[in-house]
Design a protein around this motif. Structure first.
Motif, PDB file in Angstrom:
ATOM      1  N   ASN A  44       0.826  -1.198   0.000  1.00  0.00           N
ATOM      2  CA  ASN A  44       0.000   0.000   0.000  1.00  0.00           C
ATOM      3  C   ASN A  44       0.865   1.256   0.000  1.00  0.00           C
ATOM      4  O   ASN A  44       0.612   2.198  -0.757  1.00  0.00           O
ATOM      5  N   ALA A  45       1.905   1.291   0.838  1.00  0.00           N
ATOM      6  CA  ALA A  45       2.800   2.453   0.897  1.00  0.00           C
ATOM      7  C   ALA A  45       3.526   2.661  -0.426  1.00  0.00           C
ATOM      8  O   ALA A  45       3.645   3.794  -0.910  1.00  0.00           O
ATOM      9  N   ASP A  46       3.997   1.574  -1.042  1.00  0.00           N
ATOM     10  CA  ASP A  46       4.669   1.670  -2.339  1.00  0.00           C
ATOM     11  C   ASP A  46       3.723   2.201  -3.407  1.00  0.00           C
ATOM     12  O   ASP A  46       4.110   3.023  -4.244  1.00  0.00           O
ATOM     13  N   LEU A  47       2.498   1.726  -3.382  1.00  0.00           N
ATOM     14  CA  LEU A  47       1.513   2.157  -4.364  1.00  0.00           C
ATOM     15  C   LEU A  47       1.186   3.640  -4.198  1.00  0.00           C
ATOM     16  O   LEU A  47       1.134   4.390  -5.176  1.00  0.00           O
ATOM     17  N   ILE A  48       1.021   4.083  -2.956  1.00  0.00           N
ATOM     18  CA  ILE A  48       0.741   5.499  -2.698  1.00  0.00           C
ATOM     19  C   ILE A  48       1.916   6.365  -3.153  1.00  0.00           C
ATOM     20  O   ILE A  48       1.732   7.411  -3.774  1.00  0.00           O
ATOM     21  N   GLU A  49       3.149   5.917  -2.869  1.00  0.00           N
ATOM     22  CA  GLU A  49       4.326   6.669  -3.301  1.00  0.00           C
ATOM     23  C   GLU A  49       4.398   6.742  -4.820  1.00  0.00           C
ATOM     24  O   GLU A  49       4.683   7.794  -5.393  1.00  0.00           O
ATOM     25  N   HIS A  50       4.132   5.630  -5.489  1.00  0.00           N
ATOM     26  CA  HIS A  50       4.154   5.587  -6.951  1.00  0.00           C
ATOM     27  C   HIS A  50       3.144   6.580  -7.536  1.00  0.00           C
ATOM     28  O   HIS A  50       3.470   7.342  -8.449  1.00  0.00           O
ATOM     29  N   ILE A  51       1.927   6.549  -7.004  1.00  0.00           N
ATOM     30  CA  ILE A  51       0.879   7.440  -7.510  1.00  0.00           C
ATOM     31  C   ILE A  51       1.265   8.894  -7.278  1.00  0.00           C
ATOM     32  O   ILE A  51       1.104   9.749  -8.160  1.00  0.00           O
ATOM     33  N   HIS A  52       1.799   9.196  -6.103  1.00  0.00           N
ATOM     34  CA  HIS A  52       2.232  10.565  -5.804  1.00  0.00           C
ATOM     35  C   HIS A  52       3.324  11.018  -6.783  1.00  0.00           C
ATOM     36  O   HIS A  52       3.235  12.109  -7.364  1.00  0.00           O
ATOM     37  N   LEU A  53       4.354  10.213  -6.948  1.00  0.00           N
ATOM     38  CA  LEU A  53       5.453  10.596  -7.828  1.00  0.00           C
ATOM     39  C   LEU A  53       4.987  10.772  -9.269  1.00  0.00           C
ATOM     40  O   LEU A  53       5.369  11.729  -9.943  1.00  0.00           O
ATOM     41  N   GLU A  54       4.157   9.869  -9.729  1.00  0.00           N
ATOM     42  CA  GLU A  54       3.678   9.962 -11.100  1.00  0.00           C
ATOM     43  C   GLU A  54       2.790  11.189 -11.301  1.00  0.00           C
ATOM     44  O   GLU A  54       2.955  11.935 -12.261  1.00  0.00           O
ATOM     45  N   SER A  55       1.860  11.408 -10.370  1.00  0.00           N
ATOM     46  CA  SER A  55       0.891  12.496 -10.518  1.00  0.00           C
ATOM     47  C   SER A  55       1.480  13.870 -10.232  1.00  0.00           C
ATOM     48  O   SER A  55       1.101  14.847 -10.877  1.00  0.00           O
ATOM     49  N   ASN A  56       2.380  13.967  -9.255  1.00  0.00           N
ATOM     50  CA  ASN A  56       2.844  15.275  -8.795  1.00  0.00           C
ATOM     51  C   ASN A  56       4.256  15.644  -9.222  1.00  0.00           C
ATOM     52  O   ASN A  56       4.653  16.801  -9.072  1.00  0.00           O
ATOM     53  N   VAL A  57       5.007  14.684  -9.729  1.00  0.00           N
ATOM     54  CA  VAL A  57       6.382  14.979 -10.143  1.00  0.00           C
ATOM     55  C   VAL A  57       6.564  14.723 -11.634  1.00  0.00           C
ATOM     56  O   VAL A  57       6.947  15.612 -12.394  1.00  0.00           O
TER      57      VAL A  57
END
Length: 69
Positions: free
Chosen positions: A45-58
């Motif tokens: 879950n933490a990896d998935l949230i980090e992935h989504i954040h990096l993709e969407s916001n960076v």
């Protein structure tokens, strides 16, 4: 498009985690396998949230800026 893909990734994790691990809260008498399952689900879950954040916001904002120029 990416939001739909992210929803498709997040829903299965929630569907597995919630009923199996009461939203990843361990009972006091949980065995080692149960603890391992919950720890791995929390990590996923933490990896998935980090992935989504990096993709969407960076990552995506960089490409949106590049494509406008």
């Amino acid at each position: 498009m990416t939001e739909t893909l992210h929803d498709q990734l997040v829903r299965p994790v929630g569907a597995i985690a919630a009923p199996l691990a009461d939203d990843l809260t361990l009972p006091e008498n949980a065995c080692a396998r149960w603890r391992s399952l919950c720890a791995n689900l929390a990590g996923l879950n933490a990896d998935l949230i980090e992935h989504i954040h990096l993709e969407s916001n960076v990552l995506l904002p960089r490409f949106e800026t590049t494509s406008r120029n």
